[in-house]
Design a protein around this motif. Structure first.
Motif: not given
Length: 279
Positions: A146-153, A155-163
């Motif tokens: 699962l690749f997460l992309v976001n304009r604000t990196p 937020r993508a990092d925070a979601l990846a950490d939460a998962l």
């Protein structure tokens, strides 16, 4: 008669009142259901006023899902994994939060659209409340990376950490899209389509067997659906089915009985239903 509502900003376009009233008719359950527009800075006050007027439950849509998580006295495990709430139930004078988005999406894709999600290399665009709601369920459904992309990196990092699955979950900046190659499943969880504009998405993301999914529906889904069709996606699916299926999950939480969803699709406006798939 029990009172329910959907909170969002904007929210006048929402089909949730029509869907829940149809569920109520189907099961012989009387209820009131309204749409309440609440900008983020006024959400708490609007929710408290709704509770004071006898509100028994609420659905939460953009951009309030993460705020709803923070306002919940207790949350389910799937809401905690998401860090976002789309369903509130009033119990013992407090709001209890759940998230039915992911269950709704997976049920729509694997049931109505007969997709096998197992092993699919997946791109999730966005890292807000909508993305948070569906990411855990996609992982549970057996997708591959699962690749997460976001304009604000961040937020993508925070979601990846939460998962919490670093071997499968890969946060990236949206500017890296051209380097990521082709995906089996591309999910747009941004609200960019509401303004008629999308991030610049390279054609290389899609192949002949790629499925593109927008979590929005109706006019908000048109830009992404048009992009997917123009660039050769095998299937393009909007979020109407997810909306109905997550609503059925919410209805079951509030009333103890899950309605049938097939009947509701027939009652929806034809201009929305026409956007569901492009097979």
């Amino acid at each position: 008669m029990s009172k329910f509502a959907v909170f969002g900003h904007p929210v006048a376009h929402s089909l949730s009142p029509r869907i829940h009233l149809a569920f109520g008719r189907q099961l012989g359950i009387g209820l009131q259901y309204e749409a309440i527009d609440a900008p983020p800075e006024l959400f708490f006050e609007a929710l408290e006023a709704f509770a004071a007027a006898g509100g028994a439950g609420a659905n939460i849509t953009l951009p309030l899902k993460e705020s709803a998580f923070g306002l919940s006295a207790t949350t389910t495990e799937r809401a905690r994994r998401a860090g976002a709430v789309n369903t509130l139930a009033r119990l013992d004078g407090q709001w209890h939060g759940d998230n039915t988005d992911g269950a709704g999406l997976v049920r729509d894709l694997t049931g109505r659209h007969q997709l096998d999600l197992r092993g699919r290399r997946t791109l999730l665009i966005g890292a807000g409340g909508a993305a948070r709601g569906v990411a855990p369920s996609l992982l549970d459904a057996g997708i591959a990376d699962l690749f997460l992309v976001n304009r604000t990196p961040q937020r993508a990092d925070a979601l990846a950490d939460a998962l919490g699955e670093p071997a499968r979950v890969h946060p990236r900046h949206i500017g890296d899209l051209r380097e990521l190659g082709e995906f089996d499943l591309v999910v747009n969880a941004t609200s960019a389509g509401r303004g008629g504009e999308l991030p610049q998405l390279p054609r290389s993301l899609l192949g002949m067997r790629s499925v593109a999914v927008d979590l929005s529906y109706g006019e908000a889904a048109i830009p992404f659906m048009a992009w997917a069709r123009a660039h050769g996606a095998y299937r393009a699916i909007d979020g109407l089915g997810m909306l109905v299926e997550q609503a059925a999950e919410s209805f079951a939480l509030w009333h103890g009985e899950r309605p049938q969803t097939d009947e509701v699709y027939a009652e929806l406006d034809a201009r929305h239903a026409a956007l569901v798939t492009a097979d």
